[in-house]
Scaffold this active site. Structure first.
Site, PDB file in Angstrom:
ATOM      1  N   TRP A 189       0.632  -2.554   7.342  1.00 45.00           N
ATOM      2  CA  TRP A 189       1.635  -1.943   6.475  1.00 45.00           C
ATOM      3  C   TRP A 189       1.828  -0.508   6.961  1.00 45.00           C
ATOM      4  O   TRP A 189       0.853   0.190   7.256  1.00 45.00           O
ATOM      5  CB  TRP A 189       1.181  -1.920   5.002  1.00 45.00           C
ATOM      6  CG  TRP A 189       2.141  -1.115   4.178  1.00 45.00           C
ATOM      7  CD1 TRP A 189       3.381  -1.510   3.735  1.00 45.00           C
ATOM      8  CD2 TRP A 189       1.985   0.253   3.766  1.00 45.00           C
ATOM      9  NE1 TRP A 189       3.986  -0.471   3.066  1.00 45.00           N
ATOM     10  CE2 TRP A 189       3.165   0.611   3.073  1.00 45.00           C
ATOM     11  CE3 TRP A 189       0.972   1.204   3.919  1.00 45.00           C
ATOM     12  CZ2 TRP A 189       3.354   1.886   2.527  1.00 45.00           C
ATOM     13  CZ3 TRP A 189       1.156   2.472   3.377  1.00 45.00           C
ATOM     14  CH2 TRP A 189       2.336   2.803   2.681  1.00 45.00           C
ATOM     15  N   GLU A 230       3.346  -6.543   6.378  1.00 41.20           N
ATOM     16  CA  GLU A 230       3.638  -6.371   4.946  1.00 41.20           C
ATOM     17  C   GLU A 230       4.875  -5.509   4.695  1.00 41.20           C
ATOM     18  O   GLU A 230       4.946  -4.363   5.121  1.00 41.20           O
ATOM     19  CB  GLU A 230       2.418  -5.716   4.272  1.00 41.20           C
ATOM     20  CG  GLU A 230       2.580  -5.494   2.783  1.00 41.20           C
ATOM     21  CD  GLU A 230       1.367  -4.805   2.165  1.00 41.20           C
ATOM     22  OE1 GLU A 230       0.442  -4.412   2.906  1.00 41.20           O
ATOM     23  OE2 GLU A 230       1.357  -4.651   0.923  1.00 41.20           O
ATOM     24  N   ASP A 263       3.167  -8.521  -1.111  1.00 36.80           N
ATOM     25  CA  ASP A 263       2.458  -7.721  -2.115  1.00 36.80           C
ATOM     26  C   ASP A 263       3.226  -7.869  -3.423  1.00 36.80           C
ATOM     27  O   ASP A 263       4.441  -7.629  -3.472  1.00 36.80           O
ATOM     28  CB  ASP A 263       2.408  -6.258  -1.649  1.00 36.80           C
ATOM     29  CG  ASP A 263       1.577  -5.384  -2.574  1.00 36.80           C
ATOM     30  OD1 ASP A 263       1.802  -5.427  -3.800  1.00 36.80           O
ATOM     31  OD2 ASP A 263       0.721  -4.634  -2.075  1.00 36.80           O
ATOM     32  N   HIS A 266       5.654  -5.165  -4.452  1.00 39.45           N
ATOM     33  CA  HIS A 266       6.609  -4.651  -3.465  1.00 39.45           C
ATOM     34  C   HIS A 266       8.004  -5.236  -3.527  1.00 39.45           C
ATOM     35  O   HIS A 266       8.746  -5.191  -2.552  1.00 39.45           O
ATOM     36  CB  HIS A 266       6.062  -4.869  -2.051  1.00 39.45           C
ATOM     37  CG  HIS A 266       4.962  -3.934  -1.697  1.00 39.45           C
ATOM     38  ND1 HIS A 266       4.512  -3.751  -0.424  1.00 39.45           N
ATOM     39  CD2 HIS A 266       4.230  -3.082  -2.464  1.00 39.45           C
ATOM     40  CE1 HIS A 266       3.531  -2.859  -0.401  1.00 39.45           C
ATOM     41  NE2 HIS A 266       3.338  -2.450  -1.637  1.00 39.45           N
ATOM     42  N   ASP A 300       0.804  -0.401  -7.639  1.00 36.31           N
ATOM     43  CA  ASP A 300      -0.632  -0.599  -7.414  1.00 36.31           C
ATOM     44  C   ASP A 300      -1.527  -0.530  -8.640  1.00 36.31           C
ATOM     45  O   ASP A 300      -2.668  -0.097  -8.551  1.00 36.31           O
ATOM     46  CB  ASP A 300      -1.113   0.419  -6.366  1.00 36.31           C
ATOM     47  CG  ASP A 300      -0.294   0.331  -5.092  1.00 36.31           C
ATOM     48  OD1 ASP A 300      -0.356  -0.718  -4.456  1.00 36.31           O
ATOM     49  OD2 ASP A 300       0.411   1.293  -4.771  1.00 36.31           O
ATOM     50  N   ASP A 330      -4.932  -5.759  -3.923  1.00 32.79           N
ATOM     51  CA  ASP A 330      -4.474  -4.451  -3.476  1.00 32.79           C
ATOM     52  C   ASP A 330      -4.002  -3.614  -4.658  1.00 32.79           C
ATOM     53  O   ASP A 330      -2.865  -3.725  -5.090  1.00 32.79           O
ATOM     54  CB  ASP A 330      -3.339  -4.592  -2.446  1.00 32.79           C
ATOM     55  CG  ASP A 330      -2.889  -3.234  -1.926  1.00 32.79           C
ATOM     56  OD1 ASP A 330      -3.635  -2.258  -2.111  1.00 32.79           O
ATOM     57  OD2 ASP A 330      -1.787  -3.146  -1.342  1.00 32.79           O
TER      58      ASP A 330
HETATM   59  C1  RNT Z   1       1.086   0.014   0.279  1.00 35.18           C
HETATM   60  C2  RNT Z   1       0.655  -1.346   0.687  1.00 35.18           C
HETATM   61  C3  RNT Z   1      -0.626  -1.420   1.455  1.00 35.18           C
HETATM   62  C4  RNT Z   1      -1.667  -0.456   0.944  1.00 35.18           C
HETATM   63  C5  RNT Z   1      -3.020  -0.608   1.570  1.00 35.18           C
HETATM   64  C6  RNT Z   1      -3.881   0.580   1.320  1.00 35.18           C
HETATM   65  O1  RNT Z   1       2.162   0.010  -0.526  1.00 35.18           O
HETATM   66  O2  RNT Z   1       0.588  -2.170  -0.440  1.00 35.18           O
HETATM   67  O3  RNT Z   1      -1.088  -2.719   1.483  1.00 35.18           O
HETATM   68  O4  RNT Z   1      -1.812  -0.542  -0.430  1.00 35.18           O
HETATM   69  O5  RNT Z   1      -2.906  -0.916   2.887  1.00 35.18           O
HETATM   70 ZN    ZN Z   2      -0.269  -4.133  -0.240  1.00 37.04          ZN
END
Ligand code: RNT
Ligand code: ZN
Length: 422
Positions: A189, A230, A263, A266, A300, A330
């Site tokens: 990412w 990602e 994610d 996201h 997050d 995550d």
């Molecule tokens: C960030 C992404 C990524 C991070 C980690 C720390 O928006 O979700 O995966 O959270 O790599």
């Molecule tokens: Zn992530």
């Protein structure tokens, strides 16, 4: 009656209730026991890492808020916290490391200098704990990420630096996978993007594509490592443009035989991530999930047993693709006991899979095939009040991990005795 006989009694009753719908709870529990979640190392220290001088989150895209006491300050404390977390989780789980978490021995080792040596300590620990590892390049919290671009930077030397970093991270991943006899998933990412709308959306994406092609020109055996990429909709400081958007990585991953990482935080809030599974897996071998919780502009928050996580698990089980998905966590919340946050998120994820595994999917399919939409909806509603909690408690009991009030007390004791003294 003592607690364990109460739990067993409740389970026996639940087992009968599920059997009425032809659901075999024993089979569901066996399947759940095989599910290995990749625990992210970065919840324990707010994505800080062990670089010297200490890295602080910068370079865009992610931010941690909160100042709860007890953050892990070094590898020993982090390992100790992770052992605590694992002792509170039913099943056997993996660990997901970021490149900034190497054993750098107090020396300043830049990202383009890291080697497998810096991760031997983790591999030894993992062997000792019988844990498998996953890995991530860290393309943030670095002066060369401060203007918001890394692999898509227009500055050739900046791109070169990050390409070298990611290449090394893939090599480290292959080393981990080899040493531990389990393919290490390397997830990439990058924070690249802009606060305001750029005129030149094209160039950054063309540069990212080239950087990725150069990185992936080195091939590794999938028994050692596998690549994931990602995407993100937007981040703090990249509200108007993210180079690695979903469309970008969909195209990239499918055309290059790479894995997509979805994610849960996201995407657009009304977009169903669960719906993507049966689409992407028509064209790709595997998928990686980052289980997270989006709240307004943040992606997050600690994962909980919400509809999003439940529907992702449901879709995975219904599609029969449990063996083709990789589940990682995550989130990073610095406003609460960090060990407790891990356990909440991991348990919520496991619970969502348990609920999915307890679904009488065949029955629902029969109704659907017969065009009986009423019965399909009615059964789905009935399932919401089925006693899955009794099955969950029994799962914890069988796995010898504390449940109910006891695990809350266990986390609080750890806070009093260990975390508060840091
Ligand atoms: C960030 C992404 C990524 C991070 C980690 C720390 O928006 O979700 O995966 O959270 O790599
Ligand atoms: Zn992530």
């Amino acid at each position: 009656m003592n607690q364990s006989s109460l739990i067993t009694k409740a389970y026996d009753m639940a087992k009968q209730r599920y059997a009425e719908w032809d659901v075999d709870t024993e089979f569901a529990l066996k399947r759940l026991n095989q599910l290995s979640i990749s625990l992210h190392c970065w919840q324990a220290d707010d994505v800080g890492g062990f670089e010297t001088p200490e890295s602080t989150l910068s370079g865009g895209g992610i931010q941690v808020t909160g100042n709860y006491p007890g953050k892990a300050r070094n590898a020993d404390e982090l390992r100790m916290d992770l052992e605590k977390v694992n002792s509170l989780l039913p099943g056997k789980h993996r660990l997901n490391l970021h490149a900034i978490y190497g054993d750098f021995g107090g020396k300043r080792i830049d990202r383009d200098e890291i080697t497998t040596d810096h991760f031997k300590g983790w591999v030894d620990w993992a062997k000792h704990q019988n844990i498998k590892l996953d890995f991530n390049a860290s393309c943030f919290s670095h002066p060369k990420a401060n203007d918001g671009f890394t692999l898509s930077s227009k500055d050739k030397s900046v791109r070169k630096f990050w390409i070298e970093h990611v290449k090394r991270c893939r090599e480290i991943s292959a080393f981990m996978g080899r040493e531990l006899s389990s393919p290490c998933i390397h997830n990439l990412w990058i924070p690249d993007g802009t606060k305001d709308s750029p005129v030149d959306r094209w160039a950054y994406r063309a540069l990212l594509k080239d950087s990725l092609d150069e990185i992936f020109s080195i091939e590794y055996d999938p028994s050692e490592m596998k690549d994931a990429v990602e995407s993100k909709l937007f981040g703090i400081g990249s509200e108007s443009y993210v180079v690695g958007s979903h469309e970008f990585y969909m195209g990239y991953a499918i055309s290059r035989g790479k894995m997509i990482c979805l994610d849960l935080g996201h995407f657009h809030p009304t977009e169903s991530i669960a719906d993507k599974i049966s689409a992407i897996l028509q064209f790709s071998e595997e998928l990686l999930f980052h289980v997270s919780r989006g709240v307004r502009w943040d992606s997050d928050h600690v994962a909980i047993l919400n509809d999003e996580v439940k529907s992702v698990a449901e879709e995975i089980v219904r599609a029969g693709v449990l063996d083709r998905v990789n589940i990682a966590l995550d989130f990073f919340d610095a406003s609460m006991n960090r060990v407790g946050a891990y356990v909440i998120g991991a348990r919520a994820t496991l619970k969502s899979f348990l609920i999915a595994l307890l679904e009488p999917t065949e029955k629902l399919r029969e109704f659907e095939e017969a065009g009986n939409n009423f019965a399909r909806l009615a059964l789905l509603e009935e399932l919401k009040t089925m006693p899955f909690g009794a099955v969950w408690d029994y799962f914890c009991l069988k796995n010898d991990v504390s449940l109910g009030e006891a695990w809350l007390e266990e986390v609080q004791r750890y806070e009093r005795e260990i975390l508060r003294k840091r």
